[in-house]
Design an enzyme around this catalytic site. Structure first.
Site, mmCIF file in Angstrom:
data_model
loop_
_atom_site.group_PDB
_atom_site.id
_atom_site.type_symbol
_atom_site.label_atom_id
_atom_site.label_comp_id
_atom_site.label_asym_id
_atom_site.label_seq_id
_atom_site.Cartn_x
_atom_site.Cartn_y
_atom_site.Cartn_z
ATOM 1 N N LYS A 4 -1.669 -4.801 16.136
ATOM 2 C CA LYS A 4 -2.294 -3.691 15.507
ATOM 3 C C LYS A 4 -3.138 -2.975 16.375
ATOM 4 N N ILE A 57 -7.021 -23.290 -0.426
ATOM 5 C CA ILE A 57 -8.096 -22.661 0.135
ATOM 6 C C ILE A 57 -8.418 -23.133 1.676
ATOM 7 N N THR A 74 -6.080 -1.206 10.710
ATOM 8 C CA THR A 74 -6.783 -2.224 9.967
ATOM 9 C C THR A 74 -8.103 -2.898 10.503
ATOM 10 N N ASP A 75 -8.957 -3.218 9.711
ATOM 11 C CA ASP A 75 -10.326 -3.623 10.063
ATOM 12 C C ASP A 75 -10.037 -4.927 11.227
ATOM 13 N N TYR A 107 20.636 1.898 -5.119
ATOM 14 C CA TYR A 107 20.669 2.603 -3.826
ATOM 15 C C TYR A 107 21.787 2.650 -2.971
ATOM 16 N N ARG A 115 -14.402 -11.322 3.224
ATOM 17 C CA ARG A 115 -13.409 -10.320 3.159
ATOM 18 C C ARG A 115 -13.953 -9.029 2.045
ATOM 19 N N LEU A 161 -3.796 -13.469 -0.348
ATOM 20 C CA LEU A 161 -4.623 -14.175 -1.105
ATOM 21 C C LEU A 161 -4.456 -13.785 -2.494
ATOM 22 N N ALA A 201 4.594 1.210 8.079
ATOM 23 C CA ALA A 201 5.346 0.203 8.392
ATOM 24 C C ALA A 201 4.661 -0.861 9.477
ATOM 25 N N GLU A 213 4.661 -5.353 10.279
ATOM 26 C CA GLU A 213 4.513 -6.844 9.933
ATOM 27 C C GLU A 213 3.099 -6.927 9.552
ATOM 28 N N ILE A 249 0.861 -1.111 -0.064
ATOM 29 C CA ILE A 249 -0.060 -0.120 -0.061
ATOM 30 C C ILE A 249 0.999 1.222 -0.019
ATOM 31 N N HIS A 292 -9.017 -18.563 12.655
ATOM 32 C CA HIS A 292 -9.511 -17.845 11.518
ATOM 33 C C HIS A 292 -10.757 -17.000 11.545
HETATM 34 P P1 NAD Z 1 3.598 -4.921 3.450
HETATM 35 O O1 NAD Z 1 3.880 -6.321 4.121
HETATM 36 O O2 NAD Z 1 3.331 -4.821 1.892
HETATM 37 O O3 NAD Z 1 4.408 -3.756 3.671
HETATM 38 C C1 NAD Z 1 5.044 -3.394 4.884
HETATM 39 C C2 NAD Z 1 6.236 -2.464 4.616
HETATM 40 O O4 NAD Z 1 6.855 -2.265 6.158
HETATM 41 C C3 NAD Z 1 7.448 -3.210 3.878
HETATM 42 O O5 NAD Z 1 7.888 -2.403 3.013
HETATM 43 C C4 NAD Z 1 8.362 -3.531 5.216
HETATM 44 O O6 NAD Z 1 9.786 -3.647 4.323
HETATM 45 C C5 NAD Z 1 8.203 -2.325 5.960
HETATM 46 N N1 NAD Z 1 8.453 -2.633 7.327
HETATM 47 C C6 NAD Z 1 8.318 -3.552 8.115
HETATM 48 N N2 NAD Z 1 8.995 -3.702 9.257
HETATM 49 C C7 NAD Z 1 9.715 -2.321 9.430
HETATM 50 C C8 NAD Z 1 10.391 -1.811 10.363
HETATM 51 N N3 NAD Z 1 10.609 -2.386 11.622
HETATM 52 N N4 NAD Z 1 10.757 -0.465 10.016
HETATM 53 C C9 NAD Z 1 10.532 0.223 8.871
HETATM 54 N N5 NAD Z 1 9.717 -0.485 7.749
HETATM 55 C C10 NAD Z 1 9.333 -1.684 8.014
HETATM 56 O O7 NAD Z 1 2.206 -4.088 4.214
HETATM 57 P P2 NAD Z 1 0.868 -3.629 3.452
HETATM 58 O O8 NAD Z 1 0.181 -4.782 3.062
HETATM 59 O O9 NAD Z 1 1.251 -2.669 2.180
HETATM 60 O O10 NAD Z 1 0.118 -2.824 4.730
HETATM 61 C C11 NAD Z 1 0.653 -1.541 5.231
HETATM 62 C C12 NAD Z 1 -0.021 -1.161 6.243
HETATM 63 O O11 NAD Z 1 -1.533 -1.305 5.980
HETATM 64 C C13 NAD Z 1 0.279 -2.004 7.427
HETATM 65 O O12 NAD Z 1 0.285 -1.335 8.630
HETATM 66 C C14 NAD Z 1 -1.123 -3.166 7.505
HETATM 67 O O13 NAD Z 1 -1.475 -3.419 8.690
HETATM 68 C C15 NAD Z 1 -2.197 -2.032 7.001
HETATM 69 N N6 NAD Z 1 -3.098 -2.827 6.272
HETATM 70 C C16 NAD Z 1 -3.159 -3.541 5.147
HETATM 71 C C17 NAD Z 1 -4.162 -4.145 4.291
HETATM 72 C C18 NAD Z 1 -4.217 -4.953 3.280
HETATM 73 O O14 NAD Z 1 -5.071 -5.330 2.833
HETATM 74 N N7 NAD Z 1 -2.989 -5.194 2.773
HETATM 75 C C19 NAD Z 1 -5.474 -4.027 4.960
HETATM 76 C C20 NAD Z 1 -5.465 -2.983 5.982
HETATM 77 C C21 NAD Z 1 -4.596 -2.571 6.732
HETATM 78 O O1 DAU Z 2 -8.451 -7.074 6.720
HETATM 79 C C1 DAU Z 2 -7.116 -6.391 6.600
HETATM 80 C C2 DAU Z 2 -5.927 -7.338 6.595
HETATM 81 O O2 DAU Z 2 -6.032 -8.157 5.421
HETATM 82 C C3 DAU Z 2 -4.701 -6.494 6.868
HETATM 83 O O3 DAU Z 2 -4.643 -6.235 7.874
HETATM 84 C C4 DAU Z 2 -3.562 -7.996 6.765
HETATM 85 O O4 DAU Z 2 -2.496 -7.136 6.630
HETATM 86 C C5 DAU Z 2 -3.727 -8.364 5.296
HETATM 87 O O5 DAU Z 2 -2.586 -9.520 5.308
HETATM 88 C C6 DAU Z 2 -4.928 -9.063 5.178
HETATM 89 O O6 DAU Z 2 -5.365 -10.029 6.143
HETATM 90 P P1 DAU Z 2 -5.919 -11.507 5.693
HETATM 91 O O7 DAU Z 2 -5.575 -12.594 6.540
HETATM 92 O O8 DAU Z 2 -7.411 -11.131 5.410
HETATM 93 O O9 DAU Z 2 -5.461 -11.721 4.292
HETATM 94 P P2 DAU Z 2 -4.803 -12.789 3.491
HETATM 95 O O10 DAU Z 2 -4.813 -12.444 2.014
HETATM 96 O O11 DAU Z 2 -3.676 -13.644 4.303
HETATM 97 O O12 DAU Z 2 -6.146 -13.762 3.386
HETATM 98 C C7 DAU Z 2 -7.351 -13.467 2.928
HETATM 99 C C8 DAU Z 2 -8.216 -14.508 3.267
HETATM 100 O O13 DAU Z 2 -8.027 -15.762 2.373
HETATM 101 C C9 DAU Z 2 -8.292 -15.093 4.663
HETATM 102 O O14 DAU Z 2 -9.803 -15.555 5.007
HETATM 103 C C10 DAU Z 2 -7.373 -16.083 4.538
HETATM 104 C C11 DAU Z 2 -7.805 -16.958 3.089
HETATM 105 N N1 DAU Z 2 -6.617 -17.401 2.409
HETATM 106 C C12 DAU Z 2 -5.357 -17.047 2.457
HETATM 107 C C13 DAU Z 2 -4.175 -17.535 2.051
HETATM 108 C C14 DAU Z 2 -2.758 -16.688 1.931
HETATM 109 C C15 DAU Z 2 -6.862 -18.804 1.931
HETATM 110 O O15 DAU Z 2 -7.575 -19.418 1.944
HETATM 111 N N2 DAU Z 2 -5.698 -19.354 1.318
HETATM 112 C C16 DAU Z 2 -4.397 -18.779 1.272
HETATM 113 O O16 DAU Z 2 -3.351 -19.434 0.853
#
Ligand code: NAD
Ligand code: DAU
Length: 341
Positions: free
Chosen positions: A153, A205, A124-125, A332, A213, A189, A81, A83, A12, A275
């Site tokens: 979170k 799955i 996050t939700d 870089y 979701r 996913l 930033a 995990e 993001i 889950h």
């Molecule tokens: P991502 O895992 O793709 O990226 C995380 C980034 O943070 C990476 O670039 C990583 O190198 C960096 N990072 C990790 N630890 C760090 C540290 N200690 N110091 C500096 N940088 C560090 O994550 P994303 O999916 O882009 O999510 C971004 C944010 O949005 C997160 O806070 C996550 O909780 C939130 N979020 C994600 C989703 C989603 O669907 N992806 C949904 C809701 C909220």
């Molecule tokens: O809801 C917001 C969150 O969405 C963020 O805060 C998290 O950072 C992000 O990782 C994501 O979490 P989920 O656990 O919902 O996402 P994921 O893509 O891991 O999984 C989505 C759904 O699919 C979940 O119900 C688990 C399922 N799944 C996931 C994977 C990786 C599978 O069935 N098979 C898979 O291999």
């Protein structure tokens, strides 16, 4: 305006940096990222030479380097930033507590010390936990995190709120549903299913695949974050969602259909422990107060996402193999060690 984006090399964050540079002329962005397995500078290769953009490789838990960046002057911080992968947090929660809790604390301390005017925290939700059928959580709902990731979170959210209350930090918290789109690491996913299906590999799955979701196209979320950064009142919390929860099986079938692959690639595997069954948010507050609305339909967004992964095989392969680390060495030179000298 000089904006510090932490975690800007992730999914993001990289989309958000590109969005800001495209939509605002008078902006300077410092991307502060540890470059973990999920952080990939190749995701920003197209803007790496933009004079308004710079990358600092650093850890948000490291107060020395965080303070160094603040010393150079920052008008706002957007904290991505973290995990982020739930499955990894079940295997080992330690990095989640370190980055998501201690890292957020370190950023809040710097914000307090340097009187930062704006702190946007990306939550996050998942902090609300699993939503019963027909319920959508609003911002007043009780936090009920149910995985180690979600707990870390939620802890960060509480810290942000406590620092706003105690020290007057000008903080805004955004809680969004699942994002999908270009540059997402292929453990999540949508990109995992696209990558596996293209190679006729099995698609795992979890359990019955009926977990829901509420998928939001990442560009829609980037617009919401930019709006909040510009207009939200200090202390606000906003939910952000597409408003259309869908079962995982439907998402995976849609991907298979687009790629012309058979449903027989799907394999039911052991469910994720603990889950969450369903995520659903009421996002009427951000619609009412900031005028944000999702603009990309799921049909359009998933088509664009699949096309992006098909056209960017090299990015996908580098993400899978870690090749981008070599890219980082080549392109870089500014490293954490040299930045503070
Ligand atoms: P991502 O895992 O793709 O990226 C995380 C980034 O943070 C990476 O670039 C990583 O190198 C960096 N990072 C990790 N630890 C760090 C540290 N200690 N110091 C500096 N940088 C560090 O994550 P994303 O999916 O882009 O999510 C971004 C944010 O949005 C997160 O806070 C996550 O909780 C939130 N979020 C994600 C989703 C989603 O669907 N992806 C949904 C809701 C909220
Ligand atoms: O809801 C917001 C969150 O969405 C963020 O805060 C998290 O950072 C992000 O990782 C994501 O979490 P989920 O656990 O919902 O996402 P994921 O893509 O891991 O999984 C989505 C759904 O699919 C979940 O119900 C688990 C399922 N799944 C996931 C994977 C990786 C599978 O069935 N098979 C898979 O291999």
């Amino acid at each position: 305006m000089k904006i510090l984006v932490t975690g800007g090399a992730g999914f993001i964050g990289s989309n958000f940096i590109r969005h800001l540079l495209r939509s605002q002329r008078d902006v300077e962005i410092v991307n502060f990222d540890k470059l973990t397995y999920a952080g990939n500078p190749e995701s920003l290769a197209d803007i790496a030479s933009d004079h308004r953009y710079s990358l600092v490789c650093g850890d948000i838990v490291d107060s020395r380097i965080v303070n160094d960046v603040f010393t150079k002057g920052i008008d706002a911080l957007v904290n991505f930033a973290a995990e982020t992968h739930v499955d990894r947090s079940i295997e080992d929660a330690s990095p989640f507590l370190r980055t998501n809790v201690l890292g957020t604390h370190c950023l809040l301390e710097a914000a307090r010390k340097f009187h930062l005017p704006r702190f946007v925290h990306i939550s996050t939700d998942e902090v609300y936990g699993s939503a019963p059928a027909d319920v959508s959580f609003n911002e007043e709902a009780t936090l009920d995190p149910r995985s180690p990731y979600a707990a870390s979170k939620a802890s960060a959210d509480h810290l942000v709120s406590a620092y706003a209350n105690t020290f007057g930090i000008s903080a805004i918290v955004l809680r969004c549903t699942n994002n999908y789109g270009p540059f997402q690491f292929p453990e999540k996913l949508v990109p995992l299913m696209i990558a596996n299906a293209r190679e006729d590999k099995p698609l795992p799955i979890y359990g019955d695949g009926l977990q829901e979701r509420d998928w939001l196209f990442v560009e829609d979320y980037c617009r919401a974050i930019a709006l909040a950064l510009e207009k939200a009142k200090s202390g606000s919390v906003y939910n952000v969602s597409a408003g259309m929860p869908q079962p995982n099986l439907k998402i995976v079938r849609t991907i298979l259909h687009h790629l012309g692959k058979p449903d027989s690639l799907m394999r039911s595997v052991q469910d994720r422990p603990g889950h969450d069954r369903r995520y659903a948010l009421d996002c009427s507050k951000i619609q009412r107060e900031l005028g944000w609305r999702p603009e990309v339909s799921f049909e359009d967004g998933i088509r664009r996402t699949i096309e992006w992964y098909q056209a960017n095989n090299e990015w996908l392969e580098h993400a899978r193999t870690g090749e981008y680390r070599n890219y980082y060495e080549r392109h870089y030179t500014r490293r954490a060690e040299t930045f503070s000298q």
